[in-house]
Design a protein around this motif. Sequence first.
Motif, PDB file in Angstrom:
ATOM      1  N   ASP A 160       1.984  12.870  -2.370  1.00  0.00           N
ATOM      2  CA  ASP A 160       2.946  13.822  -2.942  1.00  0.00           C
ATOM      3  C   ASP A 160       2.322  14.815  -3.918  1.00  0.00           C
ATOM      4  N   GLY A 161       1.010  14.865  -3.947  1.00  0.00           N
ATOM      5  CA  GLY A 161       0.354  15.945  -4.680  1.00  0.00           C
ATOM      6  C   GLY A 161       0.397  15.845  -6.194  1.00  0.00           C
ATOM      7  N   ASP A 162       0.634  14.634  -6.734  1.00  0.00           N
ATOM      8  CA  ASP A 162       0.610  14.523  -8.200  1.00  0.00           C
ATOM      9  C   ASP A 162      -0.745  14.051  -8.724  1.00  0.00           C
ATOM     10  N   GLY A 163      -1.684  13.886  -7.824  1.00  0.00           N
ATOM     11  CA  GLY A 163      -3.028  13.514  -8.254  1.00  0.00           C
ATOM     12  C   GLY A 163      -3.247  12.019  -8.376  1.00  0.00           C
ATOM     13  N   VAL A 164      -2.190  11.240  -8.100  1.00  0.00           N
ATOM     14  CA  VAL A 164      -2.279   9.780  -8.151  1.00  0.00           C
ATOM     15  C   VAL A 164      -1.908   9.243  -6.763  1.00  0.00           C
ATOM     16  N   GLY A 165      -2.708   8.346  -6.231  1.00  0.00           N
ATOM     17  CA  GLY A 165      -2.408   7.770  -4.923  1.00  0.00           C
ATOM     18  C   GLY A 165      -1.087   7.021  -4.941  1.00  0.00           C
ATOM     19  N   ASP A 166      -0.515   6.811  -3.753  1.00  0.00           N
ATOM     20  CA  ASP A 166       0.801   6.172  -3.687  1.00  0.00           C
ATOM     21  C   ASP A 166       0.949   5.413  -2.367  1.00  0.00           C
ATOM     22  N   LEU A 167       2.108   4.761  -2.215  1.00  0.00           N
ATOM     23  CA  LEU A 167       2.270   3.876  -1.055  1.00  0.00           C
ATOM     24  C   LEU A 167       2.407   4.641   0.258  1.00  0.00           C
ATOM     25  N   ASP A 168       3.050   5.809   0.248  1.00  0.00           N
ATOM     26  CA  ASP A 168       3.068   6.587   1.489  1.00  0.00           C
ATOM     27  C   ASP A 168       1.647   7.036   1.858  1.00  0.00           C
ATOM     28  N   GLY A 169       0.820   7.202   0.844  1.00  0.00           N
ATOM     29  CA  GLY A 169      -0.593   7.490   1.107  1.00  0.00           C
ATOM     30  C   GLY A 169      -1.265   6.314   1.811  1.00  0.00           C
ATOM     31  N   VAL A 170      -0.930   5.101   1.392  1.00  0.00           N
ATOM     32  CA  VAL A 170      -1.504   3.928   2.056  1.00  0.00           C
ATOM     33  C   VAL A 170      -1.009   3.876   3.504  1.00  0.00           C
ATOM     34  N   THR A 171       0.279   4.133   3.692  1.00  0.00           N
ATOM     35  CA  THR A 171       0.827   4.118   5.048  1.00  0.00           C
ATOM     36  C   THR A 171       0.096   5.150   5.916  1.00  0.00           C
ATOM     37  N   ALA A 172      -0.143   6.325   5.332  1.00  0.00           N
ATOM     38  CA  ALA A 172      -0.832   7.370   6.091  1.00  0.00           C
ATOM     39  C   ALA A 172      -2.261   6.962   6.437  1.00  0.00           C
ATOM     40  N   GLY A 173      -2.821   6.052   5.670  1.00  0.00           N
ATOM     41  CA  GLY A 173      -4.200   5.627   5.930  1.00  0.00           C
ATOM     42  C   GLY A 173      -4.297   4.387   6.803  1.00  0.00           C
ATOM     43  N   LEU A 174      -3.171   3.882   7.288  1.00  0.00           N
ATOM     44  CA  LEU A 174      -3.223   2.604   8.024  1.00  0.00           C
ATOM     45  C   LEU A 174      -4.060   2.697   9.300  1.00  0.00           C
ATOM     46  N   ASP A 175      -3.955   3.834  10.005  1.00  0.00           N
ATOM     47  CA  ASP A 175      -4.720   3.911  11.255  1.00  0.00           C
ATOM     48  C   ASP A 175      -6.227   3.888  10.976  1.00  0.00           C
ATOM     49  N   TYR A 176      -6.589   4.498   9.866  1.00  0.00           N
ATOM     50  CA  TYR A 176      -7.988   4.429   9.428  1.00  0.00           C
ATOM     51  C   TYR A 176      -8.403   2.960   9.218  1.00  0.00           C
ATOM     52  N   LEU A 177      -7.482   2.178   8.644  1.00  0.00           N
ATOM     53  CA  LEU A 177      -7.801   0.774   8.358  1.00  0.00           C
ATOM     54  C   LEU A 177      -7.805  -0.070   9.629  1.00  0.00           C
TER      55      LEU A 177
END
Length: 523
Positions: A28-45
Amino acid sequence: MGAMTEPSPWWSRAVFYQVYPRSFRDSDGDGVGDLDGVTAGLDYLVELGVDALWLNPVTVSPMADHGYDVADPRDIDPLFGGIEAMDRLIAAAHERDIRITMDLVPNHTSSQHPWFQAALAAGPGSAQRERYLFRDGTGPDGLLPPNNWISIFGGPAWTRIVEPDGRPGQWYLHLFDPEQPDLNWENPEVFEDLEKTLRFWLDRGVDGFRIDVAHGMSKPPDLPDMQIAENRMLADMDSDPRFNHEGVHDIHRNIRSVLDDYPGAVAVGEVWVYDNAAFAAYLRPDELHLGFNFRLVRAEFDAEEIRDAIENSLAAVALENATPTWTLSNHDVEREVTRYGGGALGLARAKAMALVMLALPGVVFVYNGEELGLPNVDLPDEVLQDPVWERSDRTERGRDGCRVPMPWRGDAPPFGFSTTADTWLPMPPDWAALTVERQLADPESTLHFFRRALRLRRQRGGGSALTGLSAEGGVLTLRTASGLTCVLNAGERPVELPTGEVLLASTALAGGQLPPGAAAWMV
Ligand code: GLC
């Protein structure tokens, strides 16, 4: 009747990936990672090949210790996207066969927790104060703390409050920051509330917990003075009454009895206890499933030291027939690339150690960014955020250097981590060479190396028992029941590899020789 063999639980050889949510990816662009960011990275994982995630705390918190100060254990902080984001992550992870474990912080709450606020307001002797460890001071007018305990983050472990009538009053215990008051585990309400928290998340589909300071919680009732030798969390001193008090085991039994209502749920404890028998006591069949063992983190890049660390960890869990765990780094310690000497040398050794760790029996924890070979970052004073920095009167820099956000793509900070360059910790410009994007494009990258290693581990029955372990002339050799040999050269000169097929090496091999600071898997 024939003996029944229980199927192994899902976690018995799992690779856990530790996500430090502030630093994985910001949606969400606030400079701090978040859970939707983790979800977006799941395929990478998924591509990386991990089985489960351990999320550092994401519950509601004023963030004095980045989430380890919990104000509401049954809701997700808006900074991380709120509870809906957690539900989305659980669903998306499960669709991909990835389990989710959360951090649970039972030793203390935030000073903003409604319980603590009520305790301050209610005054001495009240039921509200009984949920924490309030005591009168000593010395004239109670000017001195109740005992000599020191906080792990530096300074006294006691803070004096102002009573509701405006007068200087009682003191409360905090083994960590003053904003993290320790709970009174003698009070049954404390476990009742923890049980609610456990069931709340398990009912939402969470697969288990990493239990913070799992050797804390219980305190000797008379709170005797400690012998101040060295201030650390590792309970290897009988004289340190702050940790590893016997009452802690009942707490773990109670936690376990809740988890047992949820088949497959796992608890891994942060147990900084050095003595093998004392450590193993946490892994009795009715306590924790797993305990972090930090011996490998503490070992130098030295064949004998590494062998001893492995032997010791195995001996400890063997006392209770429990499953070993391994980790080279986490959000509290300097990253291994730097620990092993930094630069190309440190990276080479870190990759070599990854092959050692991934050849070991049991469960492995990989810390986000480890797969990219990230080093620790030397941050300027003015950006430091870890409470350790201020609490130590700016003598200890704290743990921020291993918590810098992950670089995903592009040539300049924030490297796709966020849309703002104003990330919660600044990202070094030279991480352009370490982004996921760059590493995916380079078959020789650290990321591809980790992917290959994790794939091979899975295909080859990784995590199975050791049949051999030796250290000789700077060379460490492991053999596994699944037929893998791992050779680590921690010496100064290249060594001959045993005959056989090299499945994977941490560096290019020259003429069948293993260079210093390298490891290979062979069959
Ligand atoms: C654990 C966490 C650490 C935290 C501390 C207090 O050691 O790993 O990050 O600061 O507990 O909760």
